[in-house]
Motif scaffolding. Structure first.
Motif, mmCIF file in Angstrom:
data_model
loop_
_atom_site.group_PDB
_atom_site.id
_atom_site.type_symbol
_atom_site.label_atom_id
_atom_site.label_comp_id
_atom_site.label_asym_id
_atom_site.label_seq_id
_atom_site.Cartn_x
_atom_site.Cartn_y
_atom_site.Cartn_z
ATOM 1 N N ALA A 180 4.879 7.302 -5.351
ATOM 2 C CA ALA A 180 6.339 7.440 -5.488
ATOM 3 C C ALA A 180 6.805 8.891 -5.535
ATOM 4 O O ALA A 180 7.866 9.232 -5.010
ATOM 5 C CB ALA A 180 6.808 6.699 -6.742
ATOM 6 N N ASP B 151 5.732 5.142 6.687
ATOM 7 C CA ASP B 151 6.649 4.527 5.717
ATOM 8 C C ASP B 151 7.352 5.534 4.817
ATOM 9 O O ASP B 151 8.369 5.213 4.211
ATOM 10 C CB ASP B 151 5.899 3.529 4.829
ATOM 11 C CG ASP B 151 5.187 2.462 5.642
ATOM 12 O OD1 ASP B 151 5.685 2.129 6.734
ATOM 13 O OD2 ASP B 151 4.122 1.986 5.203
ATOM 14 N N MET B 152 6.808 6.741 4.687
ATOM 15 C CA MET B 152 7.372 7.677 3.720
ATOM 16 C C MET B 152 7.800 8.993 4.382
ATOM 17 O O MET B 152 8.958 9.377 4.348
ATOM 18 C CB MET B 152 6.349 7.932 2.605
ATOM 19 C CG MET B 152 6.835 8.881 1.532
ATOM 20 S SD MET B 152 5.691 8.974 0.154
ATOM 21 C CE MET B 152 6.310 7.652 -0.875
ATOM 22 N N HIS C 239 12.883 8.107 5.164
ATOM 23 C CA HIS C 239 12.638 8.049 3.715
ATOM 24 C C HIS C 239 12.592 9.469 3.131
ATOM 25 O O HIS C 239 13.122 9.729 2.051
ATOM 26 C CB HIS C 239 11.320 7.319 3.460
ATOM 27 C CG HIS C 239 10.987 7.131 2.025
ATOM 28 N ND1 HIS C 239 11.405 6.044 1.303
ATOM 29 C CD2 HIS C 239 10.269 7.903 1.171
ATOM 30 C CE1 HIS C 239 10.969 6.160 0.061
ATOM 31 N NE2 HIS C 239 10.282 7.267 -0.051
ATOM 32 N N SER D 264 -1.366 2.723 -0.724
ATOM 33 C CA SER D 264 -0.007 3.122 -0.340
ATOM 34 C C SER D 264 1.097 2.524 -1.206
ATOM 35 O O SER D 264 2.275 2.776 -0.935
ATOM 36 C CB SER D 264 0.233 2.731 1.128
ATOM 37 O OG SER D 264 0.026 1.327 1.303
ATOM 38 N N HIS D 265 0.774 1.753 -2.229
ATOM 39 C CA HIS D 265 1.835 1.156 -3.050
ATOM 40 C C HIS D 265 2.648 2.233 -3.770
ATOM 41 O O HIS D 265 2.120 3.265 -4.180
ATOM 42 C CB HIS D 265 1.236 0.175 -4.064
ATOM 43 C CG HIS D 265 0.890 -1.147 -3.450
ATOM 44 N ND1 HIS D 265 0.041 -2.060 -4.044
ATOM 45 C CD2 HIS D 265 1.287 -1.712 -2.276
ATOM 46 C CE1 HIS D 265 -0.062 -3.133 -3.267
ATOM 47 N NE2 HIS D 265 0.668 -2.937 -2.189
ATOM 48 N N SER D 266 3.929 1.911 -3.965
ATOM 49 C CA SER D 266 4.877 2.914 -4.458
ATOM 50 C C SER D 266 4.492 3.515 -5.802
ATOM 51 O O SER D 266 4.717 4.701 -6.037
ATOM 52 C CB SER D 266 6.278 2.297 -4.579
ATOM 53 O OG SER D 266 6.841 2.118 -3.305
ATOM 54 N N ASP D 267 3.915 2.689 -6.696
ATOM 55 C CA ASP D 267 3.590 3.232 -8.017
ATOM 56 C C ASP D 267 2.447 4.256 -7.943
ATOM 57 O O ASP D 267 2.131 4.915 -8.934
ATOM 58 C CB ASP D 267 3.269 2.119 -9.026
ATOM 59 C CG ASP D 267 2.234 1.123 -8.541
ATOM 60 O OD1 ASP D 267 2.145 0.910 -7.319
ATOM 61 O OD2 ASP D 267 1.505 0.557 -9.384
ATOM 62 N N GLY E 229 1.760 8.912 -8.073
ATOM 63 C CA GLY E 229 2.800 8.075 -8.660
ATOM 64 C C GLY E 229 3.777 8.876 -9.489
ATOM 65 O O GLY E 229 4.993 8.671 -9.421
#
Ligand code: ZN
Ligand code: ZN
Length: 255
Positions: A56, A91-92, A97, A50-53, A28
């Motif tokens: 990131a 996704d990243m 991205h 996989s959550h952004s926080d 994060g």
């Protein structure tokens, strides 16, 4: 072992937990850390979900490692479940991205980033430390990590709604001294905690009670939402739970 890194003041917006020098749980904030030597020392990056926080800063973290140059670079290994690793790639690191460093490594024959798919419940040995992923209950596939050496152990349990498997496993862990446990929302936002699968002080208390000898453990509360931070701190304090404190960014915690 674990210390939080990144962030300013008490804010816990982005999650990264440094274990000694070479291991980090979640990306994060680690890639935003101004101390580049601290980033470059990390060779093993374990991702909870996989959550952004929690991911990131992965692009800039990898960028920093690529920027070092030279063929003698020590590769970074990213560990996660199959679902989490797939999400990072789709996704990243997808060239839209951020550049697909995995493809770039393959095409250039450079060994700079490795992916390691972990199996839930199967221990991984890294730098003399044993790390085991245990599934928790969040809106995307998420694991907690149990981190052990031959002296002591801790568990990092974020993000999750009330859950059982991690606590059952903790009962089998020798030398468990510390649990890093999320407490994302205040009581009045229980509906939001339920909807997003997080804990409030009362469910934090209930899950803490599932741990072995909870009054003998240190619980470090994390993931407090910034705009409700003081409210959550006050509610946790009002519970008067032995050994519970709010984890602070940038502080080393001995396990
Ligand atoms: Zn999450
Ligand atoms: Zn989170």
């Amino acid at each position: 072992m674990p210390s939080t890194i990144g962030g300013v003041g008490p804010a816990q917006l982005l999650s990264s937990y440094l274990i000694d020098q070479h291991i980090c749980i979640d990306a994060g904030s680690i890639g935003f850390h101004a101390d580049l030597s601290q980033q470059l020392a990390i060779q093993h990056l374990f991702i909870t979900h996989s959550h952004s926080d929690h991911v990131a800063s992965l692009p800039t973290f990898l960028d920093a490692h690529f920027g070092v140059g030279g063929d003698s670079d020590v590769p970074v290994t990213i560990y996660g479940t199959e679902t989490t690793i797939a999400s990072l790639r789709q996704d990243m690191l997808n060239d839209r991205h951020w550049p697909d460093f995995i493809r770039i490594c393959e095409e250039s024959g450079r060994d700079l980033v490795r992916l390691h798919v972990i199996e839930e419940g199967v221990a991984v040995q890294v730098e003399g430390i044993t790390i085991t992923a245990i599934p928790v209950d969040h809106i995307v596939e998420t694991v907690a990590y149990i981190i052990e050496d031959d002296q002591c152990a801790c568990a990092i349990v974020t993000d999750t709604a009330p859950t059982d498997q991690i606590w059952n496993r903790c009962h089998q862990v020798k030398g468990l001294t510390t649990v890093v446990l999320e407490c994302a929302f205040p009581e009045r936002l229980q509906w939001l905690a339920d909807a997003s699968k997080h804990l409030t002080p009362s469910t934090f208390k209930a899950d803490r009670a599932k741990a072995p000898d909870p009054d003998q453990l240190r619980f470090l509360a994390v993931h407090l939402k910034l705009n409700q931070y003081n409210e959550i701190v006050e509610e946790l304090a009002a519970l008067s739970l032995p050994g519970v404190e709010v984890m602070e960014s940038g502080i080393d915690y001995q396990v």
